[in-house]
Design a protein around this motif. Structure first.
Motif, short mmCIF file in Angstrom:
data_model
loop_
_atom_site.label_atom_id
_atom_site.label_comp_id
_atom_site.label_asym_id
_atom_site.label_seq_id
_atom_site.Cartn_x
_atom_site.Cartn_y
_atom_site.Cartn_z
N SER A 2 0.84 -1.19 0.00
CA SER A 2 0.00 0.00 0.00
C SER A 2 0.88 1.25 0.00
O SER A 2 2.06 1.17 0.36
CB SER A 2 -0.92 0.00 1.22
N ALA A 9 -1.26 -6.27 -0.65
CA ALA A 9 -2.33 -6.87 -1.44
C ALA A 9 -1.72 -7.95 -2.32
O ALA A 9 -0.68 -7.75 -2.94
CB ALA A 9 -3.02 -5.81 -2.30
N VAL A 21 -5.79 -8.94 1.43
CA VAL A 21 -5.05 -7.82 2.01
C VAL A 21 -4.55 -8.24 3.38
O VAL A 21 -5.32 -8.74 4.20
CB VAL A 21 -5.92 -6.55 2.12
N TRP A 46 -2.80 -0.81 -6.04
CA TRP A 46 -3.36 0.16 -5.10
C TRP A 46 -3.67 1.48 -5.77
O TRP A 46 -2.93 1.94 -6.64
CB TRP A 46 -2.37 0.42 -3.96
N SER A 47 -4.75 2.12 -5.33
CA SER A 47 -5.00 3.50 -5.70
C SER A 47 -4.03 4.38 -4.91
O SER A 47 -3.49 3.96 -3.88
CB SER A 47 -6.45 3.89 -5.38
N GLY A 50 -4.67 4.66 -1.22
CA GLY A 50 -4.70 3.40 -0.48
C GLY A 50 -6.10 2.93 -0.11
O GLY A 50 -6.24 1.91 0.58
N ILE A 53 -8.42 -0.96 -4.32
CA ILE A 53 -7.52 -1.88 -5.00
C ILE A 53 -8.12 -2.18 -6.37
O ILE A 53 -9.29 -2.54 -6.49
CB ILE A 53 -7.33 -3.18 -4.21
N SER A 71 -10.41 -1.24 -0.19
CA SER A 71 -9.36 -2.07 0.40
C SER A 71 -9.74 -2.59 1.78
O SER A 71 -9.13 -3.55 2.26
CB SER A 71 -8.04 -1.29 0.48
#
Length: 216
Positions: A2, A9, A21, A46-47, A50, A53, A71
């Motif tokens: 993350s 992840a 996760v 990950w975005s 965080g 996903i 997530s």
């Protein structure tokens, strides 16, 4: 990992896979994908904040595509891109730090793969970024993309390249069209794979050498 480095992840399971996760400090695991895929869910990404996903896969209710899920496991998965195609796979490889673009790979087989970019602003229609390529990654400042250029005749001679990323040019390109790229730089000398940007300084970490385990 993350963005804050606190969680991991990953995909796991057989014959289908789920996204998991793990909280690295507590060693606790959770499975945010509550509905198993018809085909394995893959490539959790990950975005930047965080909270989400991204992953690729196919479900029994929707076709091949890219999905996102919270997530923390709350709620269900949301399709970001559904593809009606005969391609064998599609999966995300990175998200820009401003959250406006996703790099993803789609291909008919392991020898025919391309890197695409999906804007999450504007028309939200995909553009073809680089042909015969895989593993696209944004630089921390979003101004560059590194990728593995595939050698279709000799996979042991794949090379690592980097190109400038112009967000305005991408958005001005017609959906589905090839984005015009200039100033491509080859950064590996003897073949390579899986380049990753390290830290905020934008240093590149790369595997250089043939695909026989003798590289470094």
């Amino acid at each position: 990992l993350s963005p804050d480095g606190a969680k991991l992840a990953f995909k796991a399971g057989t014959p289908t896979t789920d996204i998991w996760v793990e909280d690295l400090a507590r060693g606790a695991r959770m499975r945010p994908t509550k509905e198993r895929g018809v085909e394995p869910y893959t490539s959790p990404t990950w975005s930047p904040d965080g909270r989400r996903i991204l992953f690729g896969g196919r479900t029994d209710k929707a076709g091949l595509g890219i999905y996102q899920i919270n997530s923390n496991g709350a709620g269900g998965k949301e399709p970001l891109l559904s593809v009606e195609t005969s391609d064998a796979f599609i999966f995300p490889s990175d998200c820009s730090r401003d959250g406006k673009f996703i790099l993803y790979v789609r291909g008919a087989n392991m020898d025919k793969q391309d890197v695409w970019v999906l804007p999450l602003v504007g028309d939200r229609k995909p553009r073809l970024l680089v042909q015969n390529a895989v593993c696209g990654q944004f630089s921390p400042d979003g101004r560059w993309v590194t990728y593995t250029e595939l050698n279709t005749t000799d996979p042991g001679k794949n090379q690592l390249c980097v190109v400038p990323f112009d967000a305005a040019k991408v958005l001005d390109t017609a959906p589905g069209a090839v984005t015009s790229l200039n100033d491509k730089y080859q950064i590996s000398a003897s073949g390579g794979f899986f380049a990753r940007w390290g830290g905020r300084q934008g240093n590149l970490l790369l595997w250089e050498g043939p695909d026989d385990g003798s590289g470094s």
